[in-house]
Design an enzyme around this catalytic site. Structure first.
Site, mmCIF file in Angstrom:
data_model
loop_
_atom_site.group_PDB
_atom_site.id
_atom_site.type_symbol
_atom_site.label_atom_id
_atom_site.label_comp_id
_atom_site.label_asym_id
_atom_site.label_seq_id
_atom_site.Cartn_x
_atom_site.Cartn_y
_atom_site.Cartn_z
ATOM 1 N N HIS A 153 44.918 43.308 46.283
ATOM 2 C CA HIS A 153 46.332 43.106 46.584
ATOM 3 C C HIS A 153 46.654 43.342 48.044
ATOM 4 C CE1 HIS A 153 48.258 41.664 43.105
ATOM 5 N NE2 HIS A 153 47.267 42.228 42.456
ATOM 6 N N CYS A 204 44.694 28.483 42.670
ATOM 7 C CA CYS A 204 45.739 29.335 43.243
ATOM 8 C C CYS A 204 45.200 30.701 43.617
ATOM 9 C CB CYS A 204 46.924 29.468 42.292
ATOM 10 S SG CYS A 204 46.500 30.359 40.790
HETATM 11 C C1 PEP Z 1 43.704 35.218 40.546
HETATM 12 O O1 PEP Z 1 43.254 36.076 39.785
HETATM 13 O O2 PEP Z 1 42.987 34.465 41.241
HETATM 14 C C2 PEP Z 1 45.153 35.054 40.692
HETATM 15 C C3 PEP Z 1 45.659 34.053 41.378
HETATM 16 O O3 PEP Z 1 45.960 35.991 40.135
HETATM 17 P P1 PEP Z 1 46.141 37.496 40.713
HETATM 18 O O4 PEP Z 1 45.467 37.583 42.037
HETATM 19 O O5 PEP Z 1 47.602 37.755 40.800
HETATM 20 O O6 PEP Z 1 45.468 38.306 39.645
#
Ligand code: PEP
Ligand code: MG
Length: 556
Positions: free
Chosen positions: A186, A486
Site C-alpha cells: 500500500h 488494474c
Molecule cells: C491487486 O491485488 O492487484 C489489486 C488491484 O487490488 P489491491 O492492490 O487493492 O489488493
C-alpha cells in the site's frame, strides 16, 4: 559524507528533503520505582511535558482553524486537566517515574470516560492521543503517527497502512521510503496515487536519523544520504528532463500502429479524480472503495454517504468508463467490524468477496448506493468483485448485483491463480475480467505482499505471472469479453507493452504513471509488443524477462 543505499523504486521521480519518521505506537513505560528524592524533579519533568504538548496542540489548532481547531484545543485542555495532573503528581510521590505516572493516570481517567455515556466514550481516542504525545515526549521518542511538521519532508516508515496514510497531508510529503513492503504494497500504491517518488524494501530505513537530508530516486531505488550539491543538481535536472518529455505525450492510449489501449486511473475516492483527469485518464479502471470505509472502524458508511462519493467519481467521467470494485476488506485492508480477528493467516482467510458473502447486507447497501449514484448519468458503470476464486463466486456476485437492480456490467477480478486457470468458466457468469496482479503475484508465489524480504517474488515480471495473465486474456478473447489489468504491473511502462502484447484490453494505474505508460506504448507497434511478450514468457526469471523484452523492443 554522501552515502548511497539501494531499495526497490516503486514510484518515479526524485524527492530531496529531510527525513521524518512515522512515529510508532507508544510502548508501555516500565513500572520501575524511583527514590523519594527524585520525585520533585520527576514531577517537574511531567509538568513540562504536559505544558509543551498542550502548547503544541494549541499552536497547531491556531494554524488549522475551523473544526480541527476546536478538537485540538479540547485535547490541549484534556492534557492540562487539574485532576489528572494531581493524580500524576500523587503517583510520582509514591515512586512512579514521570512517564509511568502519566501512563497510569490517563488509564484511570480513560476508564471513567469510557463508562460515561456515548459522547464522552467517543473522546477516548483523543485522550489516548494526548497520553501518547506526553509519554513520547518524556521518553524522547518520535511522536506517534504522522509527523508533526509544517515543512515538507520525506516520510520514512516501517510500512504504511491505509489507515495511517489517510491522515497524511499530501502537500507536505515529498516522497516515501519504507523498510518493508514490496512493489505492490500500500505504501507503493499510495505513493503513485499521490504522484510522489517512493522507494520500498530498504533495509535499515529505520536507522536514518531524523532531519537528515536524503535524495530519493523512485525510478532506480537509490537513496543518497547527505547528497552533495552537484548530486542534487544532477538528479533534479534529470527528473525535469523526464517530466518535460512526458508532458509532450497526450490523448488516448495506443500503440504506434494505432492499436487502442485505454489508459485508466486507479482511484481511492473523489480526492484522486483531479489528478486522474489531469493525467488524461480515459476513465477509472479501479475505484478502491475501501478507503470510504476507513473513517469509522465500527460500521459501514451510510448509503447516502456512499451515493455521494460514488456520484462524484462517476460525474467526473461523463462519457467514460468507471470500474468500481466492491469493498475488499481483510488481510492487508482489515476493518474491525468485518474482519475476523483470530485468523491464523488472514491473506488466506475470509477477505474480499468472501467477507461480503458473509455480510450480504454490506454488499447490498453498496450495490444499491452504486445503482442510485449512476441514475441518470451517461457513464459506463462497471462493478467488479475482488478475490473471485471460481465460477460459484462469480455467480454469487452477479446474482447480488442483479438483485440490487444494478444496471451495469458485472466483472470478476483475477487475483487468485484458480480464477486465471479457469477463466473461461468464470466468464460464464460475468462480462469482464480485471487482473489484480498484486494479489495474483502474492498467491502465485506464496509471497506476502507486505513482506520486504520476499519482494523479489512480488516482481510482476515473473514469467509465471505473465503466463497467468496470458491465460486470462486468451480466455476473455475467446469469449468475446474484455480483460484489463488494474494491478501495479500496469504502471511499469515497459511491462505495459508486454501486457499489451499478451492481449489485455485496458491498463489501469495510479494517475502519475499514465503519461509514462502512454509515451512508451506510442513508441512500439502491436506486433513488437507481441514479440516482446513472447520473449518475456520464454525467460526463466523476472530479470531475464525484463532484459528479453527490452532487447526485442530496442531491436537488438
Ligand atoms: C491487486 O491485488 O492487484 C489489486 C488491484 O487490488 P489491491 O492492490 O487493492 O489488493
Ligand atoms: Mg487485490
Amino acid at each position: 559524507m554522501e552515502t548511497t543505499l539501494r531499495g526497490v523504486g516503486v514510484s518515479h521521480g526524485v524527492a530531496i528533503g529531510e527525513v521524518r519518521h512515522m512515529g510508532t505506537a507508544v510502548l508501555e513505560p516500565p513500572a520501575k520505582q524511583i527514590p523519594a528524592e527524585e520525585a520533585e524533579r520527576e514531577q517537574g519533568r511531567a509538568r513540562q511535558a504536559v505544558d509543551a504538548v498542550a502548547a503544541d496542540l494549541m499552536a497547531r489548532g491556531n494554524l488549522a482553524g475551523g473544526e480541527a481547531q476546536a478538537v485540538l484545543e479540547a485535547q490541549a485542555m484534556m492534557a492540562q486537566d487539574p485532576e489528572l495532573m494531581s493524580d500524576v503528581d500523587r503517583r510520582i510521590a509514591v515512586g512512579s517515574t514521570a512517564e509511568r505516572a502519566v501512563y497510569d493516570a490517563f488509564a484511570a481517567y480513560r476508564e471513567l470516560l469510557a463508562a460515561a455515556g456515548e459522547y464522552l466514550a467517543g473522546r477516548v481516542a483523543d485522550l489516548d492521543d494526548v497520553r501518547n504525545r506526553i509519554v513520547a515526549r518524556l521518553l524522547g521518542v518520535p511522536m506517534p503517527g504522522v509527523p508533526d511538521s509544517d515543512e515538507p519532508y520525506v516520510l520514512v516508515a516501517r510500512d504504511l497502512a491505509p489507515a495511517d496514510t489517510a491522515l497524511l497531508d499530501p502537500t507536505l510529503v515529498l516522497g516515501f521510503v519504507t523498510e518493508e513492503g514490496g512493489p505492490t504494497s500500500h505504501s507503493a500504491i499510495l505513493a503513485r496515487a499521490l504522484g510522489v517518488p517512493a522507494v520500498v524494501a530498504l533495509p535499515g530505513a529505520g536507522e536514518l536519523a531524523e532531519g537528515t537530508v536524503i535524495a530519493v530516486d523512485g525510478s532506480t531505488g537509490d537513496i543518497f544520504v547527505n547528497p552533495s550539491a552537484e548530486k542534487k543538481a544532477a538528479l533534479e535536472a534529470a527528473a525535469a528532463e523526464r517530466k518535460a518529455a512526458l508532458s509532450a505525450s497526450t490523448g488516448p492510449g495506443a500503440t504506434a500502429d494505432g492499436h487502442k489501449m485505454p489508459l485508466l486511473a486507479n482511484v481511492g475516492g473523489p480526492a484522486d479524480v483531479p489528478a486522474a483527469l489531469e493525467a488524461g485518464a480515459e476513465g477509472v479502471g479501479l475505484f478502491r472503495t475501501e478507503f470510504l470505509f476507513l473513517d469509522d472502524s465500527k460500521s459501514a458508511p451510510s448509503e447516502e454517504k456512499q451515493v455521494e462519493a460514488y456520484r462524484q467519481v462517476l460525474e467526473a467521467f461523463p462519457e467514460g468508463r468507471v470500474v468500481v470494485r466492491v469493498l475488499d476488506a481483510g488481510a492487508d485492508k482489515p476493518l474491525d467490524f468485518l474482519t475476523p480477528s483470530d485468523e491464523p493467516n488472514p491473506a488466506l482467510g475470509v477477505r474480499g468477496l468472501r467477507t461480503l458473502l458473509d455480510h450480504p447486507e454490506v454488499l447490498r447497501t453498496q450495490l444499491t448506493a452504486l445503482a442510485k449514484a449512476a441514475e441518470g448519468l451517461p457513464v459506463h458503470l462497471e462493478v467488479m468483485a475482488p478475490m473471485v476464486a471460481d465460477r460459484a463466486d462469480a455467480k454469487a456476485f452477479a446474482d447480488a448485483c442483479r438483485e440490487a437492480g444494478l444496471r451495469a456490467k458485472f466483472g470478476a477480478m483475477v487475483e487468485i491463480p484458480s480464477a486465471a486457470l479457469r477463466a473461461r468458466s468464470v466468464l460464464q457468469e460475468v462480462e469482464f475480467l480485471s487482473l489484480g496482479t498484486n494479489d495474483l503475484a502474492q498467491y502465485t508465489f506464496a509471497a506476502d505482499r507486505q513482506v520486504g524480504a520476499v519482494s523479489r517474488l512480488q516482481d510482476p515480471w515473473q514469467p509465471a505471472l505473465l503466463d497467468l495473465v496470458a491465460l486470462s486474456a486468451e480466455a476473455a478473447n475467446a469469449e468475446g469479453k474484455s480483460c484489463g489489468v488494474c494491478g501495479e504491473a500496469a504502471s511499469d511502462p515497459l511491462l505495459a507493452c508486454v501486457l499489451t502484447g499478451l492481449g489485455v484490453t485496458s491498463l489501469s494505474m495510479g494517475a502519475a504513471s499514465i503519461p509514462y505508460v502512454r509515451a512508451m506504448l506510442a513508441k512500439y507497434t502491436l506486433a513488437q509488443c507481441e514479440r516482446a511478450a513472447l520473449a518475456a514468457r520464454a525467460a526463466d526469471s523476472a530479470d531475464e524477462a525484463r532484459v528479453a523484452a527490452q532487447a526485442v523492443l530496442s531491436g537488438e
